[in-house]
Design a protein around this motif. Sequence first.
Motif, PDB file in Angstrom:
ATOM      1  N   ALA A   7       0.836  -1.204   0.000  1.00  0.00           N
ATOM      2  CA  ALA A   7       0.000   0.000   0.000  1.00  0.00           C
ATOM      3  C   ALA A   7       0.871   1.255   0.000  1.00  0.00           C
ATOM      4  O   ALA A   7       0.587   2.226  -0.719  1.00  0.00           O
ATOM      5  CB  ALA A   7      -0.925  -0.003   1.217  1.00  0.00           C
ATOM      6  N   ALA A   8       1.955   1.242   0.787  1.00  0.00           N
ATOM      7  CA  ALA A   8       2.837   2.423   0.850  1.00  0.00           C
ATOM      8  C   ALA A   8       3.520   2.678  -0.493  1.00  0.00           C
ATOM      9  O   ALA A   8       3.887   3.802  -0.813  1.00  0.00           O
ATOM     10  CB  ALA A   8       3.883   2.235   1.948  1.00  0.00           C
ATOM     11  N   MET A   9       3.651   1.628  -1.273  1.00  0.00           N
ATOM     12  CA  MET A   9       4.245   1.770  -2.618  1.00  0.00           C
ATOM     13  C   MET A   9       3.182   2.177  -3.636  1.00  0.00           C
ATOM     14  O   MET A   9       3.444   2.173  -4.832  1.00  0.00           O
ATOM     15  CB  MET A   9       4.825   0.427  -3.074  1.00  0.00           C
ATOM     16  CG  MET A   9       5.927  -0.063  -2.208  1.00  0.00           C
ATOM     17  SD  MET A   9       7.483   0.388  -2.921  1.00  0.00           S
ATOM     18  CE  MET A   9       8.550  -0.757  -2.124  1.00  0.00           C
ATOM     19  N   GLY A  10       1.961   2.414  -3.166  1.00  0.00           N
ATOM     20  CA  GLY A  10       0.894   2.815  -4.087  1.00  0.00           C
ATOM     21  C   GLY A  10       0.225   1.634  -4.753  1.00  0.00           C
ATOM     22  O   GLY A  10      -0.456   1.786  -5.754  1.00  0.00           O
ATOM     23  N   ASP A  11       0.388   0.447  -4.143  1.00  0.00           N
ATOM     24  CA  ASP A  11      -0.206  -0.742  -4.745  1.00  0.00           C
ATOM     25  C   ASP A  11      -1.386  -1.266  -3.935  1.00  0.00           C
ATOM     26  O   ASP A  11      -1.815  -2.391  -4.134  1.00  0.00           O
ATOM     27  CB  ASP A  11       0.849  -1.875  -4.820  1.00  0.00           C
ATOM     28  CG  ASP A  11       1.797  -1.650  -5.978  1.00  0.00           C
ATOM     29  OD1 ASP A  11       1.425  -0.893  -6.881  1.00  0.00           O
ATOM     30  OD2 ASP A  11       2.884  -2.247  -5.954  1.00  0.00           O
TER      31      ASP A  11
END
Length: 398
Positions: free
Chosen positions: A177-181
């Motif tokens: 999630a932190a990687m935008g996934d």
Amino acid sequence: MLSGKRILLIIGGGIAAYKSLDLIRRLRERGAAVTPVLTRAAEEFVTPLSVAALAGGKCYGHLFDLTDEAEMGHIELSRAADLVVVAPATADLMAKMAGGHADDLASTLLMATDKRVLIAPAMNVRMWLHRATQRNIATLRADDVRFVGPNEGDMACGEYGPGRMAEPLGIVAAIEAAMGDGPMAGRHVIVTSGPTHEPIDPVRYIANRSSGAQGTALARALRDLGARVTFVTGPASVPPPGGVEVVRVETAIEMLEAVKAALPAEAAVFAAAVADWRVTHASASKMKKDASGKAPALDFAENPDILATVAQMTPGRPKLVVGFAAETDDVIAHARAKRARKQCDWIVANDVRPATGIMGGTENAVTLITAEGAEEWPRLPKDEVARRLAAGIAAALG
Ligand code: C5P
């Protein structure tokens, strides 16, 4: 999803460090490259040899090893990653981060990085609940440090409560999630929060009681699932989360304009405690006491209902519109009627009688009212209510 991503993993000195070995394995299984860094205390719990073997490369430990420029300098090491993860993040490491210390390799890398930082705290429950740690958590959140966990449960020290490090797969999900996934990646959500202030004159106003804690937690939880969040906030007493677009407003009319300007969105959550009325003609100068002792009569006009306006928009209605209902009696009946009247999809109802301690407190007991019925949730920390709600929003958007 993590294929080709570079993760700088800082392992702090706590018993949960053993779980970080599994975390390295899970990350590498998913194609990520892991550069591990051990604090001195971490070396008491796991060995550099096992960490290096699992990571398939060098394990870093000491700041002054890196001053030899034949090695990768600390600046480069801190920037070469896509994400910096601290697991376990001990109370001491968090204090260093909050205070901006840089007296060993781990803290120096955290100071020197220009990348997003995600931490998985792990410590004894008393240490987690200690005021100093709670102050540091607030500071780190304001600095846009992401958190995963801690979880509640039995601890290695024999106590029970919040402080257990999140499980490796939970940390992997937070990393994605932190990687935008995350499941909300690329989705725009509007969250309103806090009270509105309706001026009487330049120094006085009317307002609802609202700390903004639940709306802030919700914006943070949606952000952590990868959403692009526009956070429209009145003058709240808790700081807004990092990593979201913050639009500050004072009045209900300004809040409505800000929400309209932020549309389109796939979901909108109206957690603000909007004042139902405004003073029709606010005085341009400070009102003075009358020698006769007569109190001023104020005329009120009804404020626009932001939730109802957005829920009834055609076109432009977000796919999911969520309202809150803070009630002091007949909570469910009032909330159901509110859902129908305002035409929103969900209402998050809660009992805010002073005896509940919910208003201004850290916990909330809510009932989620949807087209399918009413679902009563146990009393939970506001952060956990936010996480559950954000997960529900992600599922509803599909
Ligand atoms: O009617 P009531 O104020 O109890 O409704 C609460 C819900 O409606 C909350 O979601 C609140 O944010 C929203 N609301 C609004 N604009 C108003 C009044 C309430 O968006 N003027």
